[in-house]
Design a protein around this motif. Structure first.
Motif, PDB file in Angstrom:
ATOM      1  N   ASP A 191       0.870  -1.171   0.000  1.00 60.04           N
ATOM      2  CA  ASP A 191       0.000   0.000   0.000  1.00 60.04           C
ATOM      3  C   ASP A 191       0.909   1.223   0.000  1.00 60.04           C
ATOM      4  O   ASP A 191       1.571   1.513   0.992  1.00 60.04           O
ATOM      5  CB  ASP A 191      -0.879  -0.039   1.250  1.00 60.04           C
ATOM      6  CG  ASP A 191      -1.945   1.046   1.266  1.00 60.04           C
ATOM      7  OD1 ASP A 191      -1.681   2.142   0.721  1.00 60.04           O
ATOM      8  OD2 ASP A 191      -3.028   0.818   1.824  1.00 60.04           O
ATOM      9  N   ASP A 212      -2.029  -1.374  -3.800  1.00 59.76           N
ATOM     10  CA  ASP A 212      -2.743  -0.115  -4.006  1.00 59.76           C
ATOM     11  C   ASP A 212      -1.752   1.044  -4.052  1.00 59.76           C
ATOM     12  O   ASP A 212      -0.926   1.202  -3.151  1.00 59.76           O
ATOM     13  CB  ASP A 212      -3.742   0.135  -2.870  1.00 59.76           C
ATOM     14  CG  ASP A 212      -4.897  -0.854  -2.886  1.00 59.76           C
ATOM     15  OD1 ASP A 212      -5.167  -1.424  -3.960  1.00 59.76           O
ATOM     16  OD2 ASP A 212      -5.519  -1.066  -1.833  1.00 59.76           O
ATOM     17  N   GLN A 256      -4.862  -1.566  -7.595  1.00 59.71           N
ATOM     18  CA  GLN A 256      -5.603  -0.347  -7.878  1.00 59.71           C
ATOM     19  C   GLN A 256      -4.669   0.856  -7.879  1.00 59.71           C
ATOM     20  O   GLN A 256      -3.845   1.009  -6.984  1.00 59.71           O
ATOM     21  CB  GLN A 256      -6.703  -0.146  -6.840  1.00 59.71           C
ATOM     22  CG  GLN A 256      -7.544   1.105  -7.075  1.00 59.71           C
ATOM     23  CD  GLN A 256      -8.775   1.161  -6.184  1.00 59.71           C
ATOM     24  OE1 GLN A 256      -9.579   0.225  -6.152  1.00 59.71           O
ATOM     25  NE2 GLN A 256      -8.934   2.257  -5.453  1.00 59.71           N
TER      26      GLN A 256
END
Length: 198
Positions: A118, A136, A193
């Motif tokens: 992340d 992400d 993402q």
């Protein structure tokens, strides 16, 4: 007297290695906070371990690393090194419940390589080349008019640009935009993402 002179020359030699005109330079840390001088406007290359990482712009001419989360007390297991100005490596430490926060000058050209996790970037103005294999990635880019070109891609997952109203999901998603600014941006996520914010 001769011994004292020997120590004096040795001390001067150490100072020359660390402060002299770029002949040799290094800064290393293991555990706790880390900081090293870095002038605004330069290019910083970050090689960061997997996990949760935040890169934030600051008003100081330095690179600083500190830790947050339940496992912050285990920061002694993290190794941070800056073998030469402009190249920082962060590795080791617990895999979970540890957030690595890296503060850099607001005006910095940024190159980031990270395996998975992340990753968030905010408050940093300049060129950006950021690649995350999986996870992400969130990047605050600000106004599109600051940029000459922006390229973003996801091999598998979701690609969002909140500024431009772009939201694409699936395989091999990408977009490219151009503007009147001077900065160039390339963002890539292998699987996961990618979100661009204003």
């Amino acid at each position: 007297m001769r011994q004292r002179r020997s120590w004096l020359w040795l001390s001067l030699g150490v100072v020359a290695v660390f402060c002299g005109g770029g002949a040799a330079w290094s800064a290393q840390g293991s555990g706790g906070a880390f900081s090293a001088p870095f002038a605004a406007g330069g290019t910083l290359r970050l090689h960061v371990r997997s996990g949760e990482v935040q890169i934030l712009g600051s008003d100081r001419d330095e690179v600083a690393v500190h830790y947050e989360g339940k496992n912050a007390f285990r920061s002694g297991e993290v190794s941070v090194s800056m073998e030469r100005p402009g190249e920082l490596t962060v590795q080791g430490g617990p895999e979970n419940d540890l957030r690595i926060v890296i503060e850099i000058p607001q005006r910095t050209n940024l190159v980031v390589r990270m395996p998975w996790g992340d990753l968030g970037i905010a408050g940093v103005t300049g060129d950006k080349d950021v690649r995350l294999h999986g996870g992400d990635l969130r990047v605050d880019l600000g106004e599109p008019t600051q940029y000459a070109s922006t390229e973003a891609s996801v091999l598998s997952g979701e690609l969002i640009d909140e500024r431009l109203g772009i939201d694409k999901g699936g395989l091999f998603r990408s977009f490219e935009s151009h503007g009147p600014g001077s900065f160039h941006v390339y963002l890539h996520v292998g699987a996961g993402q990618l979100t661009i914010k204003n």
